[in-house]
Structure formats: C-alpha cells, structure tokens
Enzyme design. Structure first.
Site, PDB file in Angstrom:
ATOM      1  N   TYR A  81       1.062  -1.202  -0.304  1.00 24.75           N
ATOM      2  CA  TYR A  81       0.110  -0.001  -0.097  1.00 24.75           C
ATOM      3  C   TYR A  81       0.848   1.277  -0.056  1.00 24.75           C
ATOM      4  O   TYR A  81       1.717   1.298   0.956  1.00 24.75           O
ATOM      5  CB  TYR A  81      -0.737   0.102   0.996  1.00 24.75           C
ATOM      6  CG  TYR A  81      -2.155   1.077   1.041  1.00 24.75           C
ATOM      7  CD1 TYR A  81      -3.327   0.838   0.432  1.00 24.75           C
ATOM      8  CD2 TYR A  81      -1.704   2.399   1.769  1.00 24.75           C
ATOM      9  CE1 TYR A  81      -4.199   1.754   0.363  1.00 24.75           C
ATOM     10  CE2 TYR A  81      -2.728   3.367   1.529  1.00 24.75           C
ATOM     11  CZ  TYR A  81      -4.115   3.051   1.012  1.00 24.75           C
ATOM     12  OH  TYR A  81      -5.020   3.973   0.907  1.00 24.75           O
ATOM     13  N   TYR A  97     -10.798  -2.390   6.513  1.00 26.27           N
ATOM     14  CA  TYR A  97     -10.247  -1.194   6.745  1.00 26.27           C
ATOM     15  C   TYR A  97     -10.304  -0.812   8.365  1.00 26.27           C
ATOM     16  O   TYR A  97      -9.744   0.333   8.697  1.00 26.27           O
ATOM     17  CB  TYR A  97     -11.448  -0.095   6.147  1.00 26.27           C
ATOM     18  CG  TYR A  97     -11.236  -0.172   4.671  1.00 26.27           C
ATOM     19  CD1 TYR A  97     -10.306  -0.992   4.052  1.00 26.27           C
ATOM     20  CD2 TYR A  97     -12.217   0.601   4.098  1.00 26.27           C
ATOM     21  CE1 TYR A  97     -10.646  -0.990   2.589  1.00 26.27           C
ATOM     22  CE2 TYR A  97     -12.336   0.490   2.504  1.00 26.27           C
ATOM     23  CZ  TYR A  97     -11.328   0.073   1.757  1.00 26.27           C
ATOM     24  OH  TYR A  97     -11.209   0.053   0.678  1.00 26.27           O
TER      25      TYR A  97
END
Length: 407
Positions: free
Chosen positions: A276, A368
C-alpha cells in the site's frame, strides 16, 4: 509534438479529436494521439458509431483512427475488415437492448432503417470508454516496476479511468519527510538467514519460511534484507521489495462499490500480494485533508500507527493498485508493517498478505478497521475512521459476518 521544444508544460484542455485535426492541418506528427508518418494519410477503423440499412444494404458509420469525428464516413459492411470491432458494436447494441431501454433497435427514417439515436449514442460512449481504459491499462503497465501485469475491466457502466489518480511504486514523501533514513549497514550473510541476519539484529524472527511464505502472526513486524546487505536478489528474505508477483485486474464492481481489484492467478495462503503506497504526510495534514475529503464523500488516509501516529499515507491522488482494493468484514488480505531500507519505526512500509488461498478471479479485500488501517475508504466512500465518527457508513461487503457499518 515533434519539432517543438518548450521549457515547461501545462495540461491541454483540447479534445483528442481537436488535436488530431490540428495535427493534420499543420502537417505535424504526434505519436501519443495517433498521428504518425504511417497514419497521417492512412485510414484505419478506430470504432463503429452507427448502423443503417439502405436499399437492402447494411452500412456502418466509421470513426477513422487518428482522424477527427468530422471525418466519419458511412461504409458498406462488405468493405469493412474489422471483425473484432463489428463484434464489439453488436455486443454493445445487444447489451443496451437487454437492459430494456429500447424495444427495437431500428426504426424507419426517410425510407431508411436506422439505429435509434439513443442506442448509437450508447455504442459510441462504450467505444470511447474501451479505448480510454485500454490506454489507462498501457499507462499503468508502463509505470509499474514489477513483472506481473495489470489489467482493467468495466462491464458494468460507462465509467472511465479516474481523472485525478497518478500511479506510483513507492511512498511519495511530503516536503520535510524523509522515508529513507537509518540504514548504513546490512547483514554479512552468505546464505540468509544466519545468526546475525537483519530480523535477528532487530530483535525479531525471520518473517518467511523456506517456501517464502509468511510464518509470523499479525502485529509482528517484517524486517527484510536491505540495499547494504551482502546477500543477492534471490535471498529468501527479499519478498515485499520485489513488488507484486501476481497479475491483477482493476474492475468495476456491480453493487455500487466503485472499482475493485481481483487476482488473475491463484494465490496461496500467507503470500505477499501487494504494497500500500501513497503520499506520506503528517497527521496534522491528514486531519486537514480528511475534512476536505469528507465533503467529497471519500478518502484514502492510512495511519502509520505501528509505533506512533505522526504520519499518514494518503493514496487519494498518488498510489498503486492497492488504491482500488475494497473493504470486507471477512477479508482475504492482512496488513503487516515492513522495514527494509528505513528503520524509522514511525515510517513502516505497509504490505498486504493473503490470509487464505485465493482463487483466480476472486476479489481482493482487507478490513479497513484492522490495526494500522483506520480512516481509509474506497471509491464508494466506505470506511471512515472509527475514532472520528464522521458518518455512519453502511457496509456493502456482503460477508456473512458483515458488521453492517464500517465505523
């Protein structure tokens, strides 16, 4: 364009067709918009715009590659040697009709059977979208630094490539932030891992087994060999730094979650999938941007909270394929903090590993709300920070264990 040299550039607001027309008028060449020595006077079908039957003969309205739309011409079907474009035309027409928007495709106008304008308009939009997504795919694959391919697919709607997204392969630090510091030496191993290999020097165990699969529990850091290490590129402690090993597809979801990512290859349990990345900013700047993003309905802020909460990764404008990965309450990816050429505990790299075997064609997701990944949303504005409680956002992951809300 060839023959022109400038000291700086500004974004061009002219359409592709306008630029092509200007090139031809001024006898200029510009490979990026399809005007080359070979194509300047040639005619190649770019896509088909319309259809009619006149005096029993079928005609297609042709958009010529590298020529503006003002140069479109009607051509009899027997003159066309573009089976794939004909197939795309018919598929798009049938897709429109199957959605119940029109009862019949053709209507009689001035004794000519012509395609209804709404259908022709949809076919042109799909053709332009197909070209735009193909160009985006080529751009992504030019910019990536790993061997695996990136594909792009939208069979759901007319959405094209995101307008304000720039592909990067590693962190893009804001001014004043150094994401490469703290490394001056590496291991001296001839065959990693040895007693004084990088993980052991940092006080942790090697993260990978002999099959290069993750063997540590979530929450523990990964210390890989770095650029100062004696070992070579085949070292079993160099995994994340090699980039995504799997071909992935950015695709449009059919349930309102925007774009998503699916794997095109089988992924075994505990395998590294992707990193990421985004802009590295301070937490204060993240708070300011977060308020702006809330007004827009989405954000991609990822707190680097392994050791402190000084920095955040913002992947809203700059990122890689992970920018498009959706949330799930039952994810198949897990977040791990990684240290390679930077030992600053405030600035770990973020790697996503598989939690189970993932089949080819399956969508990739992560939670998340898992530690280290709060305040992160997808294109559909899912997943606001639970600590800030800005909006009560409904979760659309569809998992059996779905929590109902993302915050």
């Amino acid at each position: 364009m060839e023959g022109w040299r400038g000291a700086w550039y500004v974004p061009c607001l002219a359409s592709l067709e306008t630029l092509q027309e200007l090139c031809r008028k001024e006898n200029l060449r510009c490979k990026s918009i399809g005007i080359t020595n070979r194509s300047v006077k040639s005619y190649e079908v770019e896509y088909l715009c319309d259809y009619k039957v006149e005096e029993g003969k079928a005609y297609y309205l042709v958009k010529w590659k590298g020529w503006p739309e003002s140069s479109n011409t009607w051509e009899p079907q027997k003159h066309l040697n573009c089976p794939l474009l004909l197939q795309n035309f018919l598929r798009d027409k049938n897709e429109y009709l199957s959605r119940g928007r029109e009862g019949k495709a053709l209507k009689v106008r001035n004794h000519v059977k012509a395609l209804k304008p709404a259908i022709a308009d949809y076919i042109v939009k799909k053709a332009k979208q197909r070209i735009a997504l193909q160009r985006w795919k080529e751009e992504l694959n030019r910019k990536k630094n790993h061997k695996a391919m990136i594909l792009v697919e939208n069979t759901v709607d007319l959405e094209g490539p995101p307008l304000d997204f720039y592909y990067i392969n590693e962190y893009k630090p804001a001014p004043g932030i150094n994401v490469l510091n703290g490394i001056t030496t590496g291991c001296e191993c001839a065959d990693c891992p040895a007693e004084k290999c990088c993980p052991k020097e940092a006080g942790f165990i090697l993260a990978y087994n002999k099959r290069k699969k993750l063997k540590i529990q979530p929450g523990l850091p990964i210390y890989e060999c770095n650029s100062y290490c004696r070992c070579g590129p085949d070292c079993p402690n160099r995994i994340v730094q090699k980039g995504t090993p799997y071909s992935l597809c950015i695709f449009r979801t059919n349930n309102g979650r925007g774009w998503g990512v699916k794997t095109l290859q089988k992924i075994k349990t505990n395998s590294f999938v992707m990193e990421y990345v985004g802009e590295v900013i301070t937490s204060e700047e993240a708070e300011r941007r977060g308020q702006l993003y809330d007004n827009q309905g989405n954000t991609y802020l990822f707190d680097l909270d392994y050791d402190s909460d000084e920095f955040t990764v913002d992947a809203a404008r700059y990122g890689n394929v992970s920018h498009f990965v959706n949330h799930s309450c039952d994810p198949n990816l897990q977040v791990f903090n990684v240290f390679i050429d930077n030992l600053d505990l405030r600035l770990p790299r973020i790697a996503l590993f598989s939690t189970r075997t993932i089949k080819a064609g399956e969508e990739l997701t992560f939670d998340y709300q898992m530690k280290g990944s709060i305040d992160l949303t997808s294109d559909s504005a899912e997943g606001l920070s639970p600590s800030k409680k800005r909006i009560r956002t409904v979760c659309k992951c569809g998992a059996v264990c779905c929590r109902g809300y993302l915050n």
